[in-house]
Design a protein around this motif. Structure first.
Motif, PDB file in Angstrom:
ATOM      1  N   THR A 154       0.902  -1.154  -0.104  1.00 41.31           N
ATOM      2  CA  THR A 154      -0.121   0.027   0.176  1.00 41.31           C
ATOM      3  C   THR A 154       0.722   1.144  -0.155  1.00 41.31           C
ATOM      4  OG1 THR A 154      -0.188   0.040   2.525  1.00 41.31           O
ATOM      5  CG2 THR A 154      -1.960  -1.224   1.474  1.00 41.31           C
ATOM      6  N   GLY A 155       2.152   1.181   0.270  1.00 47.37           N
ATOM      7  CA  GLY A 155       3.041   2.320   0.254  1.00 47.37           C
ATOM      8  C   GLY A 155       2.834   2.814   1.639  1.00 47.37           C
ATOM      9  N   TYR A 156       2.858   4.238   1.553  1.00 49.56           N
ATOM     10  CA  TYR A 156       2.908   5.142   2.825  1.00 49.56           C
ATOM     11  C   TYR A 156       1.461   5.433   3.019  1.00 49.56           C
ATOM     12  CZ  TYR A 156       7.800   5.429   3.402  1.00 49.56           C
ATOM     13  OH  TYR A 156       9.259   5.218   3.727  1.00 49.56           O
ATOM     14  N   GLN A 157       0.817   5.167   4.136  1.00 48.01           N
ATOM     15  CA  GLN A 157      -0.440   5.542   4.917  1.00 48.01           C
ATOM     16  C   GLN A 157      -0.459   6.084   6.201  1.00 48.01           C
ATOM     17  OE1 GLN A 157      -2.746   1.977   4.046  1.00 48.01           O
ATOM     18  NE2 GLN A 157      -3.534   2.657   2.259  1.00 48.01           N
ATOM     19  N   VAL A 158      -1.472   6.857   6.315  1.00 49.37           N
ATOM     20  CA  VAL A 158      -1.520   7.475   7.985  1.00 49.37           C
ATOM     21  C   VAL A 158      -2.380   6.377   8.564  1.00 49.37           C
ATOM     22  CG1 VAL A 158      -2.326   9.354   9.003  1.00 49.37           C
ATOM     23  CG2 VAL A 158      -1.403   9.708   6.970  1.00 49.37           C
ATOM     24  N   GLU A 159      -1.790   6.207   9.715  1.00 47.22           N
ATOM     25  CA  GLU A 159      -2.672   5.255  10.651  1.00 47.22           C
ATOM     26  C   GLU A 159      -3.230   6.166  11.644  1.00 47.22           C
ATOM     27  OE1 GLU A 159      -3.036   1.970  11.098  1.00 47.22           O
ATOM     28  OE2 GLU A 159      -1.851   1.388   9.396  1.00 47.22           O
ATOM     29  N   GLU A 160      -4.502   6.131  11.805  1.00 40.18           N
ATOM     30  CA  GLU A 160      -5.129   7.275  12.600  1.00 40.18           C
ATOM     31  C   GLU A 160      -4.993   7.003  14.136  1.00 40.18           C
ATOM     32  OE1 GLU A 160      -6.322  10.072  13.530  1.00 40.18           O
ATOM     33  OE2 GLU A 160      -7.511   9.886  11.664  1.00 40.18           O
ATOM     34  N   ALA A 161      -5.013   8.229  14.907  1.00 41.37           N
ATOM     35  CA  ALA A 161      -4.764   8.069  16.350  1.00 41.37           C
ATOM     36  C   ALA A 161      -5.875   7.458  17.041  1.00 41.37           C
ATOM     37  CB  ALA A 161      -4.585   9.608  17.027  1.00 41.37           C
ATOM     38  N   GLU A 162      -5.471   6.664  18.233  1.00 43.00           N
ATOM     39  CA  GLU A 162      -6.391   6.046  18.884  1.00 43.00           C
ATOM     40  C   GLU A 162      -6.457   6.421  20.433  1.00 43.00           C
ATOM     41  OE1 GLU A 162      -6.185   1.824  18.735  1.00 43.00           O
ATOM     42  OE2 GLU A 162      -6.399   1.762  16.526  1.00 43.00           O
ATOM     43  N   GLU A 163      -7.678   6.763  21.086  1.00 39.56           N
ATOM     44  CA  GLU A 163      -7.765   7.226  22.339  1.00 39.56           C
ATOM     45  C   GLU A 163      -7.330   6.331  23.499  1.00 39.56           C
ATOM     46  OE1 GLU A 163     -11.852   7.779  24.159  1.00 39.56           O
ATOM     47  OE2 GLU A 163     -11.353   9.869  23.923  1.00 39.56           O
ATOM     48  N   GLY A 164      -7.544   5.202  23.643  1.00 38.28           N
ATOM     49  CA  GLY A 164      -7.135   4.493  24.738  1.00 38.28           C
ATOM     50  C   GLY A 164      -7.878   4.384  25.845  1.00 38.28           C
ATOM     51  N   THR A 165      -7.815   4.114  26.891  1.00 33.52           N
ATOM     52  CA  THR A 165      -8.516   3.942  28.106  1.00 33.52           C
ATOM     53  C   THR A 165      -7.785   4.688  29.336  1.00 33.52           C
ATOM     54  OG1 THR A 165      -7.658   1.883  28.619  1.00 33.52           O
ATOM     55  CG2 THR A 165      -9.667   2.194  27.491  1.00 33.52           C
ATOM     56  N   GLN A 166      -6.407   5.333  29.322  1.00 31.12           N
ATOM     57  CA  GLN A 166      -5.787   5.775  30.406  1.00 31.12           C
ATOM     58  C   GLN A 166      -6.639   7.159  30.583  1.00 31.12           C
ATOM     59  OE1 GLN A 166      -1.673   6.047  29.494  1.00 31.12           O
ATOM     60  NE2 GLN A 166      -1.219   4.188  30.308  1.00 31.12           N
ATOM     61  N   LEU A 167      -6.451   7.309  31.959  1.00 31.53           N
ATOM     62  CA  LEU A 167      -7.125   8.595  32.354  1.00 31.53           C
ATOM     63  C   LEU A 167      -6.207   9.669  32.516  1.00 31.53           C
ATOM     64  CD1 LEU A 167      -9.322   6.905  35.371  1.00 31.53           C
ATOM     65  CD2 LEU A 167     -10.013   7.814  33.046  1.00 31.53           C
ATOM     66  N   ASP A 168      -6.690  10.996  31.960  1.00 30.64           N
ATOM     67  CA  ASP A 168      -5.930  12.102  31.916  1.00 30.64           C
ATOM     68  C   ASP A 168      -6.408  12.847  33.264  1.00 30.64           C
ATOM     69  OD1 ASP A 168      -5.103  14.993  31.892  1.00 30.64           O
ATOM     70  OD2 ASP A 168      -5.064  14.785  29.783  1.00 30.64           O
ATOM     71  N   LEU A 169      -5.314  13.094  34.447  1.00 35.05           N
ATOM     72  CA  LEU A 169      -5.743  13.678  35.535  1.00 35.05           C
ATOM     73  C   LEU A 169      -6.453  15.062  35.436  1.00 35.05           C
ATOM     74  CD1 LEU A 169      -3.352  12.975  38.222  1.00 35.05           C
ATOM     75  CD2 LEU A 169      -5.580  11.923  38.144  1.00 35.05           C
ATOM     76  N   GLU A 170      -5.861  15.821  34.363  1.00 34.57           N
ATOM     77  CA  GLU A 170      -6.290  17.014  34.271  1.00 34.57           C
ATOM     78  C   GLU A 170      -7.618  16.960  33.580  1.00 34.57           C
ATOM     79  OE1 GLU A 170      -6.525  21.094  34.216  1.00 34.57           O
ATOM     80  OE2 GLU A 170      -5.119  19.900  35.095  1.00 34.57           O
ATOM     81  N   ARG A 171      -7.935  16.218  32.956  1.00 34.02           N
ATOM     82  CA  ARG A 171      -9.390  16.023  32.370  1.00 34.02           C
ATOM     83  C   ARG A 171     -10.502  15.383  33.350  1.00 34.02           C
ATOM     84  NH1 ARG A 171     -10.190  13.607  26.572  1.00 34.02           N
ATOM     85  NH2 ARG A 171     -11.860  15.149  26.521  1.00 34.02           N
ATOM     86  N   VAL A 172      -9.915  14.502  34.194  1.00 35.64           N
ATOM     87  CA  VAL A 172     -10.674  14.208  35.208  1.00 35.64           C
ATOM     88  C   VAL A 172     -11.188  15.325  36.071  1.00 35.64           C
ATOM     89  CG1 VAL A 172     -10.912  12.630  37.387  1.00 35.64           C
ATOM     90  CG2 VAL A 172      -9.810  11.844  35.318  1.00 35.64           C
ATOM     91  N   SER A 173     -10.105  16.188  36.475  1.00 39.74           N
ATOM     92  CA  SER A 173     -10.586  17.546  37.319  1.00 39.74           C
ATOM     93  C   SER A 173     -11.450  18.159  36.514  1.00 39.74           C
ATOM     94  CB  SER A 173      -9.299  17.865  37.648  1.00 39.74           C
ATOM     95  OG  SER A 173      -8.304  17.423  38.380  1.00 39.74           O
ATOM     96  N   GLN A 174     -11.482  18.631  35.405  1.00 40.63           N
ATOM     97  CA  GLN A 174     -12.282  19.349  34.546  1.00 40.63           C
ATOM     98  C   GLN A 174     -13.779  18.852  34.427  1.00 40.63           C
ATOM     99  OE1 GLN A 174     -11.600  22.367  33.697  1.00 40.63           O
ATOM    100  NE2 GLN A 174      -9.703  22.359  34.643  1.00 40.63           N
ATOM    101  N   THR A 175     -13.477  17.424  34.371  1.00 39.35           N
ATOM    102  CA  THR A 175     -15.039  16.733  34.029  1.00 39.35           C
ATOM    103  C   THR A 175     -15.823  16.831  35.629  1.00 39.35           C
ATOM    104  OG1 THR A 175     -14.191  15.305  32.643  1.00 39.35           O
ATOM    105  CG2 THR A 175     -16.321  14.641  33.565  1.00 39.35           C
ATOM    106  N   ILE A 176     -15.120  16.648  36.792  1.00 40.08           N
ATOM    107  CA  ILE A 176     -15.816  16.770  37.865  1.00 40.08           C
ATOM    108  C   ILE A 176     -16.272  18.262  38.222  1.00 40.08           C
ATOM    109  CG2 ILE A 176     -15.132  16.618  40.453  1.00 40.08           C
ATOM    110  CD1 ILE A 176     -13.506  14.369  39.914  1.00 40.08           C
ATOM    111  N   LEU A 177     -15.385  19.333  37.843  1.00 43.33           N
ATOM    112  CA  LEU A 177     -15.705  20.690  37.970  1.00 43.33           C
ATOM    113  C   LEU A 177     -17.014  21.118  37.168  1.00 43.33           C
ATOM    114  CD1 LEU A 177     -12.046  22.298  38.126  1.00 43.33           C
ATOM    115  CD2 LEU A 177     -13.682  21.905  40.078  1.00 43.33           C
ATOM    116  N   LYS A 178     -17.040  20.678  36.010  1.00 49.01           N
ATOM    117  CA  LYS A 178     -18.260  20.821  35.193  1.00 49.01           C
ATOM    118  C   LYS A 178     -19.368  20.308  35.723  1.00 49.01           C
ATOM    119  CE  LYS A 178     -19.732  20.869  30.301  1.00 49.01           C
ATOM    120  NZ  LYS A 178     -21.389  20.827  30.611  1.00 49.01           N
ATOM    121  N   ALA A 179     -19.325  19.063  36.350  1.00 44.51           N
ATOM    122  CA  ALA A 179     -20.296  18.437  37.117  1.00 44.51           C
ATOM    123  C   ALA A 179     -20.983  19.312  38.465  1.00 44.51           C
ATOM    124  CB  ALA A 179     -20.151  17.268  37.562  1.00 44.51           C
ATOM    125  N   ILE A 180     -19.942  19.906  38.971  1.00 40.39           N
ATOM    126  CA  ILE A 180     -20.296  20.910  40.216  1.00 40.39           C
ATOM    127  C   ILE A 180     -21.106  22.237  39.581  1.00 40.39           C
ATOM    128  CG2 ILE A 180     -19.077  22.417  42.024  1.00 40.39           C
ATOM    129  CD1 ILE A 180     -17.139  20.490  41.842  1.00 40.39           C
TER     130      ILE A 180
END
Length: 463
Positions: A154-180
């Motif tokens: 196929t030659g050169y191709q772009v493999e798309e990014a994948e999210e995974g399941t690891q938690l981002d502490l900053e995003r966890v905090s922001q999600t909790i703050l939004k809930a507040i």
């Protein structure tokens, strides 16, 4: 009539008193229907409002879920929450007009989207709270950035990014703050997964793909002697890869291997040569110091520079050694010294014309130990007058210091051409019993003539 007027006056007076009392009351309190986020601070003093906001926020509990599964509950206080809303609350308080306190009963004043901005969670406490619930990144899948991959199919191709399941502490905090902020009691952690840093739309990916297209369509032609060698496109594709930041990198080891293949095919340094001799016709000459090869270290960088440029390239590669001829595969040429060990003769040809011949004495091949002149293709690398040759006579075992009038070394072991006034005769079988330690002994009367003719770099063909 009079009674009605009195009632009206009394009513107005009472209303005025009530209004004035309201002004006095709300001069020190928030007006009715005032909320800060979702905390009702109506009719509270500034100090009371600040205290209530802090208490209500810190008392809240948030249920953590992941993909619908309940993981446990955390309190905002346990997350190390710090509220820095005093200034904005005070500004809100001071912006009120006590004279308009009545309108507060018919409308509301809401300070929305402020809790999220003025509540801060401590990352260490957030991490500890997650750990207490058994929530860890240890066995979770990390996000992967978009990358550029290559396959022959196929030659050169772009493999798309994948999210995974690891938690981002900053995003966890922001999600909790939004809930507040939104007065919600549940947080879905799949909204706080760590995100890839590079996606397929990243400028670096797009730039790299544009570069690949430019590189793979480029023509790099190396002019090796009288031949033109175009680097195959499939080779260029094999040399490309990408570092962790998706920058284009060239495989220097693979390029070097390709240049090694070119040397094996074209370079003369380690190859036998066919040579048309004066007395024996075509002979095979062993490799010596004469010869060239592609300077791989330099040429690797040259090719990388060519591939990184914007134009097609046609040029001579970097060459090391001697005898390279850009117009021919013959690295001996038509000007050379010929040493015929079998016939004990030496000749000098210039531009194909024989200008010199002499009988010689070469090294002793049959002595004990033998000191033969080593056959090969060499080149004069120095010229000296009145030199002193220093060495060990292998047959006698003694050191020697031998003055000579003319000295022209041609290899890297001490072999050279020089006059030999100690030889009583030259040619024939003299070398069998009075041979040299490997040098070409030349009649003194003729050596001066040859010395003046020959230039440094002249090939010396010994066979």
């Amino acid at each position: 009539m009079k009674k009605g007027i009195i009632i009206t006056v009394i009513t107005l007076v009472l209303l005025g008193v009530a209004y004035s009392a309201g002004i006095g009351f709300y001069a020190e309190k928030f007006q009715a229907n005032t909320t800060f986020g979702d905390v009702d601070i109506s009719n509270l003093t500034l100090e009371e409002a600040e205290k209530k906001i802090e208490e209500e926020v810190l008392e809240r509990k948030i249920l953590l879920k992941e993909n619908g599964k309940e993981l446990g509950e955390v309190s905002i206080a346990d997350l190390g929450a710090v509220i820095d809303a005093d200034e904005v609350i005070e500004n809100s308080y001071l912006s009120q007009n006590p004279n308009k306190w009545v309108t507060g009963y018919f409308s509301s004043t809401e300070y929305n989207n402020v809790l999220e901005e003025h509540v801060h969670l401590d990352p260490v406490s957030v991490q500890q709270s997650l750990n207490n619930l058994g929530i860890s990144n240890d066995e979770r899948t990390s996000p992967t950035d978009a990358t550029i991959t290559y396959s022959e199919a196929t030659g050169y191709q772009v493999e798309e990014a994948e999210e995974g399941t690891q938690l981002d502490l900053e995003r966890v905090s922001q999600t909790i703050l939004k809930a507040i902020q939104d007065n919600e009691t549940t947080v879905e952690l799949n909204q706080a997964y760590a995100q890839p840093t590079v996606t397929s739309k990243d400028e670096r990916i797009e730039k790299a793909m544009d570069m690949i297209e430019g590189i793979t369509n480029k023509e790099i032609v190396l002019k090796i002697e009288d031949k033109e060698v175009q680097i195959p496109q499939e080779k260029i594709l094999e040399w490309l890869y990408f570092d962790p930041s998706n920058n284009v990198v060239f495989d220097e080891v693979a390029i070097d291997e390709y240049l090694t293949e070119l040397n094996e095919k074209h370079a003369t340094y380690t190859k036998e040569r066919k040579f048309k001799s004066t007395l024996q016709g075509e002979v095979t000459v062993q490799p010596g110091t004469l010869g060239w090869s592609i300077d791989r270290e330099t040429e690797v960088q040259n090719i990388i520079a060519d591939l990184s440029g914007n134009k097609d390239v046609k040029r001579q590669p970097a060459i090391s050694g001697t005898g390279y001829n850009s117009d021919s595969s013959d690295d001996i040429g038509s000007t050379y010294i010929e040493v015929d060990l079998t016939n004990q003769m030496m000749y000098y040809y210039e531009d194909g014309t024989q200008l010199f011949s002499a009988e010689i004495v070469s090294g002793m091949a049959d002595a004990d130990p033998p000191t033969p002149t080593i056959p090969g293709a060499y080149a004069i690398w120095d010229k000296q007058k009145d030199a002193t040759l220093v060495g060990v006579n292998q047959q006698r075992g003694n050191d020697y210091r031998q003055p000579v009038s003319y000295w022209m070394p041609f290899d890297d072991t001490g072999q050279g051409i020089h006059d030999a006034n100690w030889q009583s005769s030259f040619g024939g079988d003299v070398y069998m019993y009075a041979g040299s330690q490997g040098c070409i002994n030349t009649p003194p009367a003729l050596m001066s003539e040859l010395f003046e003719m020959v230039e440094v770099g002249t090939p010396v063909i010994v066979f």
